[in-house]
Design a protein around this motif. Structure first.
Motif, PDB file in Angstrom:
ATOM      1  N   GLY A 285       0.874  -1.235  -0.044  1.00  0.00           N
ATOM      2  CA  GLY A 285      -0.020  -0.092  -0.111  1.00  0.00           C
ATOM      3  C   GLY A 285       0.687   1.327  -0.157  1.00  0.00           C
ATOM      4  N   ASN A 286       1.868   1.393   0.785  1.00  0.00           N
ATOM      5  CA  ASN A 286       2.782   2.490   0.667  1.00  0.00           C
ATOM      6  C   ASN A 286       3.463   2.613  -0.586  1.00  0.00           C
ATOM      7  OD1 ASN A 286       2.431   2.795   3.499  1.00  0.00           O
ATOM      8  ND2 ASN A 286       4.273   1.634   4.100  1.00  0.00           N
ATOM      9  N   THR A 287       3.763   1.419  -1.418  1.00  0.00           N
ATOM     10  CA  THR A 287       4.761   1.563  -2.625  1.00  0.00           C
ATOM     11  C   THR A 287       3.482   2.186  -3.653  1.00  0.00           C
ATOM     12  OG1 THR A 287       6.064  -0.243  -2.212  1.00  0.00           O
ATOM     13  CG2 THR A 287       5.549   0.173  -4.579  1.00  0.00           C
ATOM     14  N   ILE A 288       2.352   1.815  -3.350  1.00  0.00           N
ATOM     15  CA  ILE A 288       1.229   2.268  -4.529  1.00  0.00           C
ATOM     16  C   ILE A 288       1.097   3.782  -4.026  1.00  0.00           C
ATOM     17  CG2 ILE A 288      -1.049   2.131  -4.889  1.00  0.00           C
ATOM     18  CD1 ILE A 288       0.289   0.137  -6.468  1.00  0.00           C
ATOM     19  N   ALA A 289       1.090   4.279  -3.040  1.00  0.00           N
ATOM     20  CA  ALA A 289       1.195   5.684  -2.460  1.00  0.00           C
ATOM     21  C   ALA A 289       2.090   6.396  -3.188  1.00  0.00           C
ATOM     22  CB  ALA A 289       1.132   5.720  -1.178  1.00  0.00           C
ATOM     23  N   GLY A 290       3.340   5.907  -3.278  1.00  0.00           N
ATOM     24  CA  GLY A 290       4.538   6.327  -3.995  1.00  0.00           C
ATOM     25  C   GLY A 290       4.378   6.593  -5.248  1.00  0.00           C
ATOM     26  N   VAL A 291       3.791   5.368  -5.997  1.00  0.00           N
ATOM     27  CA  VAL A 291       3.438   5.402  -7.448  1.00  0.00           C
ATOM     28  C   VAL A 291       2.561   6.330  -7.883  1.00  0.00           C
ATOM     29  CG1 VAL A 291       2.767   4.175  -9.364  1.00  0.00           C
ATOM     30  CG2 VAL A 291       4.029   3.051  -7.679  1.00  0.00           C
ATOM     31  N   ALA A 292       1.471   6.683  -6.905  1.00  0.00           N
ATOM     32  CA  ALA A 292       0.724   7.738  -7.109  1.00  0.00           C
ATOM     33  C   ALA A 292       1.269   9.119  -7.023  1.00  0.00           C
ATOM     34  CB  ALA A 292      -0.433   7.551  -6.266  1.00  0.00           C
ATOM     35  N   SER A 293       2.040   9.273  -6.215  1.00  0.00           N
ATOM     36  CA  SER A 293       2.816  10.557  -5.770  1.00  0.00           C
ATOM     37  C   SER A 293       3.718  10.933  -6.890  1.00  0.00           C
ATOM     38  CB  SER A 293       3.583  10.505  -4.389  1.00  0.00           C
ATOM     39  OG  SER A 293       4.204  11.579  -4.195  1.00  0.00           O
TER      40      SER A 293
ATOM     41  N   ASP B 110      13.232   8.421  10.238  1.00  0.00           N
ATOM     42  CA  ASP B 110      12.449   7.200  10.350  1.00  0.00           C
ATOM     43  C   ASP B 110      12.770   6.243   9.166  1.00  0.00           C
ATOM     44  OD1 ASP B 110      10.429   5.116  10.610  1.00  0.00           O
ATOM     45  OD2 ASP B 110       8.600   6.365  10.368  1.00  0.00           O
ATOM     46  N   SER B 111      13.083   5.173   9.097  1.00  0.00           N
ATOM     47  CA  SER B 111      13.410   4.310   7.941  1.00  0.00           C
ATOM     48  C   SER B 111      12.138   3.633   7.545  1.00  0.00           C
ATOM     49  CB  SER B 111      14.688   3.558   8.171  1.00  0.00           C
ATOM     50  OG  SER B 111      14.298   2.480   9.271  1.00  0.00           O
ATOM     51  N   THR B 112      11.165   3.755   8.116  1.00  0.00           N
ATOM     52  CA  THR B 112       9.903   2.911   7.832  1.00  0.00           C
ATOM     53  C   THR B 112       9.501   3.356   6.558  1.00  0.00           C
ATOM     54  OG1 THR B 112       8.876   3.040  10.102  1.00  0.00           O
ATOM     55  CG2 THR B 112       7.405   2.245   8.282  1.00  0.00           C
ATOM     56  N   GLY B 113       9.303   2.488   5.649  1.00  0.00           N
ATOM     57  CA  GLY B 113       8.892   2.654   4.166  1.00  0.00           C
ATOM     58  C   GLY B 113       9.999   2.820   3.245  1.00  0.00           C
ATOM     59  N   ALA B 114      11.053   2.918   3.571  1.00  0.00           N
ATOM     60  CA  ALA B 114      12.218   3.186   2.387  1.00  0.00           C
ATOM     61  C   ALA B 114      12.241   2.315   1.556  1.00  0.00           C
ATOM     62  CB  ALA B 114      13.537   3.300   3.448  1.00  0.00           C
ATOM     63  N   GLY B 115      12.271   1.039   1.628  1.00  0.00           N
ATOM     64  CA  GLY B 115      12.188   0.102   0.593  1.00  0.00           C
ATOM     65  C   GLY B 115      10.903   0.049  -0.152  1.00  0.00           C
ATOM     66  N   ASP B 116       9.759   0.354   0.407  1.00  0.00           N
ATOM     67  CA  ASP B 116       8.597   0.579  -0.258  1.00  0.00           C
ATOM     68  C   ASP B 116       8.527   1.593  -1.109  1.00  0.00           C
ATOM     69  OD1 ASP B 116       7.495  -1.547   1.468  1.00  0.00           O
ATOM     70  OD2 ASP B 116       6.654   0.144   2.936  1.00  0.00           O
TER      71      ASP B 116
ATOM     72  N   ILE C  88      12.447   8.664   4.217  1.00  0.00           N
ATOM     73  CA  ILE C  88      12.947   8.616   5.493  1.00  0.00           C
ATOM     74  C   ILE C  88      13.498   9.999   6.459  1.00  0.00           C
ATOM     75  CG2 ILE C  88      14.327   6.589   4.684  1.00  0.00           C
ATOM     76  CD1 ILE C  88      16.972   7.860   4.220  1.00  0.00           C
ATOM     77  N   SER C  89      13.208  10.913   5.659  1.00  0.00           N
ATOM     78  CA  SER C  89      13.396  12.287   6.275  1.00  0.00           C
ATOM     79  C   SER C  89      12.302  12.785   7.347  1.00  0.00           C
ATOM     80  CB  SER C  89      13.710  13.394   5.183  1.00  0.00           C
ATOM     81  OG  SER C  89      12.290  13.576   4.556  1.00  0.00           O
ATOM     82  N   HIS C  90      11.264  12.030   7.289  1.00  0.00           N
ATOM     83  CA  HIS C  90       9.959  12.434   8.358  1.00  0.00           C
ATOM     84  C   HIS C  90       9.431  11.064   8.855  1.00  0.00           C
ATOM     85  CE1 HIS C  90       7.471  10.997   4.946  1.00  0.00           C
ATOM     86  NE2 HIS C  90       7.992  11.821   4.225  1.00  0.00           N
ATOM     87  N   TYR C  91       8.547  11.108   9.749  1.00  0.00           N
ATOM     88  CA  TYR C  91       8.081  10.002  10.321  1.00  0.00           C
ATOM     89  C   TYR C  91       6.987   9.651   9.384  1.00  0.00           C
ATOM     90  CZ  TYR C  91       9.773   9.932  14.969  1.00  0.00           C
ATOM     91  OH  TYR C  91      10.754   9.841  15.979  1.00  0.00           O
ATOM     92  N   GLY C  92       6.511   8.357   9.041  1.00  0.00           N
ATOM     93  CA  GLY C  92       5.443   7.980   8.335  1.00  0.00           C
ATOM     94  C   GLY C  92       5.978   7.324   7.181  1.00  0.00           C
ATOM     95  N   PRO C  93       5.313   6.374   6.385  1.00  0.00           N
ATOM     96  CA  PRO C  93       5.935   5.491   5.514  1.00  0.00           C
ATOM     97  C   PRO C  93       5.482   6.005   4.014  1.00  0.00           C
ATOM     98  CG  PRO C  93       3.896   4.385   6.265  1.00  0.00           C
ATOM     99  CD  PRO C  93       4.205   5.726   7.176  1.00  0.00           C
ATOM    100  N   ARG C  94       4.855   7.087   3.806  1.00  0.00           N
ATOM    101  CA  ARG C  94       4.512   7.541   2.719  1.00  0.00           C
ATOM    102  C   ARG C  94       4.967   9.065   2.346  1.00  0.00           C
ATOM    103  NH1 ARG C  94      -1.931   5.028   1.873  1.00  0.00           N
ATOM    104  NH2 ARG C  94      -1.175   3.112   2.280  1.00  0.00           N
ATOM    105  N   PRO C  95       4.897   9.475   1.128  1.00  0.00           N
ATOM    106  CA  PRO C  95       5.466  10.733   0.875  1.00  0.00           C
ATOM    107  C   PRO C  95       4.785  11.862   1.494  1.00  0.00           C
ATOM    108  CG  PRO C  95       5.545   9.310  -1.056  1.00  0.00           C
ATOM    109  CD  PRO C  95       4.729   8.542  -0.174  1.00  0.00           C
ATOM    110  N   LEU C  96       5.466  12.647   1.956  1.00  0.00           N
ATOM    111  CA  LEU C  96       4.764  14.175   2.568  1.00  0.00           C
ATOM    112  C   LEU C  96       4.697  15.295   1.480  1.00  0.00           C
ATOM    113  CD1 LEU C  96       5.594  14.240   6.154  1.00  0.00           C
ATOM    114  CD2 LEU C  96       3.650  13.196   4.935  1.00  0.00           C
ATOM    115  N   THR C  97       5.634  14.943   0.392  1.00  0.00           N
ATOM    116  CA  THR C  97       5.998  16.111  -0.582  1.00  0.00           C
ATOM    117  C   THR C  97       5.752  15.371  -2.006  1.00  0.00           C
ATOM    118  OG1 THR C  97       7.817  17.143   0.690  1.00  0.00           O
ATOM    119  CG2 THR C  97       7.792  17.257  -1.708  1.00  0.00           C
ATOM    120  N   SER C  98       5.152  16.090  -2.954  1.00  0.00           N
ATOM    121  CA  SER C  98       5.179  15.398  -4.159  1.00  0.00           C
ATOM    122  C   SER C  98       6.336  15.000  -4.821  1.00  0.00           C
ATOM    123  CB  SER C  98       4.538  16.469  -5.104  1.00  0.00           C
ATOM    124  OG  SER C  98       4.584  15.841  -6.469  1.00  0.00           O
TER     125      SER C  98
END
Length: 330
Positions: free
Chosen positions: A63-71, A272-278, A309-319
């Motif tokens: 789900g995190n990866t798909i969020a990245g694809v959409a971003s 936070d390294s959560t979501g880096a690989g995703d 990895i520059s913020h908390y959370g596994p999904r992008p906060l910037t486009s």
């Protein structure tokens, strides 16, 4: 044949709860630092009550990866199981709000929507305890043929190798993708997943997978070696492409013909390294679906990983699309 989606992903649909934690908290609660541990619903409620205040957001690896694809501006679809409860409705809303196609039927009765409790130590390492809940009830019937056949890349989350029925969903998706000439991608997800399913994973990789994602630890675990070069040689003969991340060393793409080495994007501080690989997988696959060279694919992956990895959370906060354009990768 043209594709309706750049990437369609199948994974555990769960809500992430991410909070800062000291090493003493991990020790006091018997948590294995840096690992993903499966827990039951009672333990999930107990641990949630002990954690510090943090961030709650729809998550799950694929789900995190798909969020990245959409971003990144990609066309994305997702298959994952949530319950007909409050967290399930939140997950559905979050996913569709990104423009992602998500129509998997909700689970009526039974387990609640899954959640992952993530404790992040000051060095950015994440320790995860996951209650799979409804996500563990995904079946082959949830895999819509038209969705899989319409995706340039079909992305499978390694965590779903645990439940047998979900593994059958994998087999169905792989068969549909193969028959339609689509690329099949798999992420190893976690070294503990590899240890539990090593032989099955290797067999699946050899027969079904075109593109493998993982980190250095996972790849070495797959071949039971401490020698990264030896693991690289082993994977070259088994898959067309393997994109392996190596933290601050960046990533390397193994193919039978060449190795593509790309340095990591600089980050002021790893929060936070959560979501880096995703997110790396998101950038890499979007590039591949758009026909970009492997080096550009890896750079897009590295850029997406650096953002998350520059913020908390596994999904992008910037486009990510804007970041890619700023770095000449659009």
């Amino acid at each position: 044949m043209s594709a309706l989606y750049d990437v369609a992903a199948i994974g555990n649909a769960i809500v992430d709860v991410i909070a800062p934690a000291e090493e003493a908290f991990l020790t006091a609660n018997g948590l294995v630092r840096g690992a993903m541990t499966l827990i039951d619903e009672e333990r999930a409620h107990e641990l949630y009550g002990l954690m510090s205040a943090g961030v709650e957001a729809s998550g799950g690896s694929a789900g995190n990866t798909i969020a990245g694809v959409a971003s990144l501006g990609g066309r994305a679809a997702y298959v994952g199981k949530v319950a007909r409860d409050q967290l399930g409705e939140v997950f559905i809303h979050d996913t569709r709000a990104m423009g992602v196609h998500f129509e998997t039927p909700q689970l009526d009765g039974g387990a609640a929507t899954g959640r992952c409790l993530i404790n992040v130590t000051p060095d950015g390492e994440r320790t995860m305890c996951t209650f799979l809940g409804a996500s563990n009830q995904l079946t082959s019937a949830d895999v819509e043929p038209a969705l899989i056949e319409g995706a340039a890349i079909v992305y499978l989350e390694g965590y779903l190798f645990d439940p047998p029925e979900a593994r059958r969903a994998f087999a169905k998706a792989a068969g549909l993708a193969r028959a339609s000439g689509r690329t099949i991608a798999l992420t190893l997800s976690d070294a503990f997943v590899v240890e539990r399913h090593r032989e099955t994973l290797i067999a699946f990789i050899e027969t079904e997978v075109d593109l493998l994602f993982g980190n250095e630890t996972e790849l070495k675990s797959l071949f039971e070696t401490d020698d990264f070069d030896a693991a690289g040689r082993a994977i070259r003969s088994r898959v067309a492409m393997a994109a392996i991340t190596r933290s601050e060393q960046g990533s390397i793409v193994f193919t039978p013909a060449e190795d593509v080495i790309v340095p990591a994007f600089p980050v002021a501080k790893v929060v936070d390294s959560t979501g880096a690989g995703d997110q790396y997988a998101a950038g890499f696959m979007l590039g591949l679906a758009r026909g970009r060279p492997l080096e550009v694919c890896a750079r897009l992956g590295g850029l997406a990983a650096a953002e998350v990895i520059s913020h908390y959370g596994p999904r992008p906060l910037t486009s990510l699309a804007e970041l890619a354009a700023a770095h000449g990768l659009a």
